[in-house]
Design an enzyme around this catalytic site. Structure first.
Site, mmCIF file in Angstrom:
data_model
loop_
_atom_site.group_PDB
_atom_site.id
_atom_site.type_symbol
_atom_site.label_atom_id
_atom_site.label_comp_id
_atom_site.label_asym_id
_atom_site.label_seq_id
_atom_site.Cartn_x
_atom_site.Cartn_y
_atom_site.Cartn_z
ATOM 1 N N CYS A 1 -2.390 8.765 -3.523
ATOM 2 C CA CYS A 1 -3.263 8.452 -1.845
ATOM 3 C C CYS A 1 -2.237 9.015 -1.001
ATOM 4 O O CYS A 1 -2.184 10.070 -0.500
ATOM 5 C CB CYS A 1 -2.935 6.858 -1.793
ATOM 6 S SG CYS A 1 -3.637 6.563 -0.259
ATOM 7 N N HIS B 1 -7.108 7.026 -6.329
ATOM 8 C CA HIS B 1 -5.547 5.692 -7.288
ATOM 9 C C HIS B 1 -6.125 5.547 -8.752
ATOM 10 O O HIS B 1 -6.913 5.114 -8.854
ATOM 11 C CB HIS B 1 -5.864 4.485 -7.159
ATOM 12 C CG HIS B 1 -4.763 4.257 -4.786
ATOM 13 N ND1 HIS B 1 -3.249 4.016 -5.582
ATOM 14 C CD2 HIS B 1 -5.487 4.597 -4.085
ATOM 15 C CE1 HIS B 1 -3.135 4.374 -4.148
ATOM 16 N NE2 HIS B 1 -4.399 3.944 -3.252
ATOM 17 N N GLU C 1 -5.010 5.697 -10.884
ATOM 18 C CA GLU C 1 -4.622 4.606 -12.341
ATOM 19 C C GLU C 1 -4.704 3.796 -12.324
ATOM 20 O O GLU C 1 -4.708 2.662 -13.582
ATOM 21 C CB GLU C 1 -2.949 4.565 -11.591
ATOM 22 C CG GLU C 1 -2.771 3.538 -10.057
ATOM 23 C CD GLU C 1 -2.489 4.398 -9.113
ATOM 24 O OE1 GLU C 1 -3.426 5.391 -9.280
ATOM 25 O OE2 GLU C 1 -2.575 3.243 -8.415
HETATM 26 N N1 GLN Z 1 -1.515 4.948 4.207
HETATM 27 C C1 GLN Z 1 -2.575 5.205 3.890
HETATM 28 C C2 GLN Z 1 -3.576 5.096 4.466
HETATM 29 O O1 GLN Z 1 -4.350 4.117 4.716
HETATM 30 C C3 GLN Z 1 -2.411 6.136 1.982
HETATM 31 C C4 GLN Z 1 -2.983 4.591 1.531
HETATM 32 C C5 GLN Z 1 -2.432 4.462 0.210
HETATM 33 O O2 GLN Z 1 -2.071 5.237 0.176
HETATM 34 N N2 GLN Z 1 -3.430 2.943 0.042
HETATM 35 O O3 GLN Z 1 -4.674 6.228 4.176
#
Ligand code: GLN
Length: 543
Positions: free
Chosen positions: A381, A506, A508
């Site tokens: 992410c 994500h 995970e």
């Molecule tokens: N801050 C980034 C976004 O809002 C990534 C968010 C995250 O890693 N969950 O897109």
């Protein structure tokens, strides 16, 4: 008729009530019963989305886009089921729906009160869960007995026994039995006090699970039974163990399974533990070892990255490797760039999800180091977004940035998604939950997933700015996974490196013991043997 098992906690928080709740579920599941679990969180937040992981632990994202308590992740991993967001009930949700109904006039002029209106709302939600998933519902009540906030939930649990019948509801109380170091004596007084408090509210526990360093000795077990008004055969120990996945076995060996089956008059088959035992074996005593550097903002507290941790462990177990994690603060790399060289001592680098600018330039340096020194790298992410920024800079676009992090760049390679035009409202406003990813066949992604479609979970506001894709992909970088009719970039890979791979999602959250997540497998596999290069072509024949 659905059966309910309420799990409350006493003495103090953080003693592993979630693992006990999930273990009870597992014990029944291996007996062929349909089990689900729910977590009640007595705080006023609507969900965990706005909560600081540093204080509250990881925000777990469900398939249907809920931002939930990390215990939901524990249930998913133990029970191998997708738990919907409606299974994480908070006081914020309860009150807002009761107040909404009051505004609509649904209460017909009555005075709206905690009992019965709030408690009815709680009970109604638990019954809805049972309806969708009839069988056994494990309800874990967050917090510790004695908290003001959890009173309405305990009252609801008390009433439940009357409503549903004593044969359909079991109350389990999890407490801590500390040991006096000098004499090794197990002290039961805190448990007695905790049960007294519970009984004062009207809830008599049927089962006590005592968390303790070592198994309960016969004397303290007798004492707990006598003073807490619980049968001796219903006092169980959950002692410290090497892997949390041993916990269900440990409790079942002491007879928890047969107790539940008898008490709830369940018709069940003989427990089938062999697949679970086989999985545990892979988690215990692996022969190889890798050390992965994790560059995260909440480096000191492993609870912030439970799912990442577990995903690495699941992958390691499958590959017969113990995965050691070392959390690294990247602020240091900003003040002294030469410090990034510490990464040369690691087998791999993982940059997990994150928010905000602190440490982000340091993370970019870490990714650059991994890319230029061919250290296996997985970005998740935020880690994916920073990998895009880093790569754009390597192409000469020196001010490449994410609009989340600076306001003085001309090249926002990472930008707000069109529908995310406001970042002022924080709760539940991100792109959340599972979306379908289309994977290119001739890619590392495909070699990991072995399929062209995968559903993975998201939690973000920013993404790759499509304007820059031609430039970004002109020198070897590939976006091998996309979603929304190819509008959104989901997977990045750099085939010239051993493993330089990142995902906007994500992965995970979908890793399960015995069924690890493909990107995490890729990282651990390539870290195990830095020379082993994952070849995109190898897999072409499979389609
Ligand atoms: N801050 C980034 C976004 O809002 C990534 C968010 C995250 O890693 N969950 O897109």
């Amino acid at each position: 008729m659905a059966k309910y098992i309420f799990v409350t906690g006493g003495v103090m928080s953080g003693i592993g009530k979630g693992v006990i709740a999930a273990s009870i579920g597992k014990i029944l599941q291996v007996r062929g019963l349909k089990v689900t679990a729910a977590k009640v969180d007595p705080y006023l937040n609507y969900d965990a989305g706005t909560m600081n992981p540093y204080i509250h632990g990881e925000v777990f994202v469900t398939e249907d886009g809920g931002e939930t308590d990390m215990d939901i992740g524990t249930y998913e991993r133990f029970l191998d089921i997708n738990v919907p967001k409606s299974h994480n009930i908070t006081t914020g949700q309860i009150y807002s729906s009761v107040i909404e109904r009051e505004r609509r006039g649904d209460f017909l002029g009555k005075c709206v009160q905690i009992i019965p209106h709030i408690t009815d709302e709680i009970k109604g939600r638990l019954r809805n869960i049972a309806r969708e998933d009839a069988g056994v519902v494990i309800v874990e009540i967050g917090g510790t007995v004695g908290d003001i906030e959890s009173l309405p939930y305990l009252e609801a649990a008390r009433q439940f026994r009357f409503d549903e019948g004593i044969g359909n509801v079991v109350n389990v109380h999890v407490t801590l039995v500390p040991m006096l170091d000098v004499v090794g004596e197990q002290k039961t007084k805190p448990t007695q006090h905790s049960v007294q408090e519970l009984r004062r509210i009207g809830v008599q526990p049927d089962v006590i699970v005592a968390r303790s360093k070592v198994p309960l000795k016969p004397e303290p077990r007798k004492k707990i039974a006598l003073f807490c008004n619980v049968e001796e055969s219903a006092v169980f120990t959950s002692q410290d163990i090497a892997s949390i996945y041993e916990s269900p076995l440990l409790l079942d060996e002491q007879g928890l399974g047969s107790y539940m089956v008898n008490r709830l008059q369940l018709s069940s088959k003989e427990p089938e533990w062999s697949p679970w035992k086989k999985m545990i074996k892979t988690h215990l005593g692996p022969e190889n070892q890798v050390t992965i550097a994790v560059c995260g903002k909440y480096a000191e507290l492993a609870d912030c990255y439970v799912s990442v941790n577990e995903a690495l462990r699941d992958a390691g177990a499958t590959l017969n490797a113990k995965v050691d994690l070392e959390f690294i603060e990247t602020d240091d790399f900003e003040t002294d760039p030469s410090r990034v060289r510490v990464l040369s001592g690691f087998d791999g680098l993982l940059v997990p999800g994150g928010f905000g600018s602190r440490g982000s330039e340091g993370k970019i340096r870490a990714i650059e180091y991994a890319r230029t020194h061919n250290i296996p790298f997985l970005g998740i992410c935020f880690g994916f977004q920073l990998a895009v920024v880093e790569y754009a800079r390597s192409l000469g676009m020196m001010d490449a940035a994410s609009s989340e992090l600076t306001s003085d760049s001309k090249n926002y390679v990472i930008d707000l998604m069109p529908e995310q035009n406001s970042v002022l409202e924080k709760g539940g406003t991100m792109r959340l939950g599972a979306h379908e990813i289309s994977i290119d066949t001739e890619s590392i992604a495909y070699s990991l997933y072995q399929k062209t479609k995968a559903w993975e979970r998201h939690r973000h506001r920013y993404e790759v700015n499509p304007k820059y894709i031609p430039q970004l992909t002109s020198k070897g970088l590939r976006f091998s996974g996309k979603s929304d009719a190819s509008r959104r970039m989901e997977i990045l890979e750099l085939p010239s490196n051993t493993f330089h791979f990142a995902t906007q999602y994500h992965a995970e959250f979908k890793s399960r013991p015995g069924r690890p997540s493909p990107p995490y497998m890729g990282l651990v596999k390539s870290s195990l043997s830095k020379n082993l290069k994952l070849e995109p072509k190898q897999v072409m024949t499979r389609q």
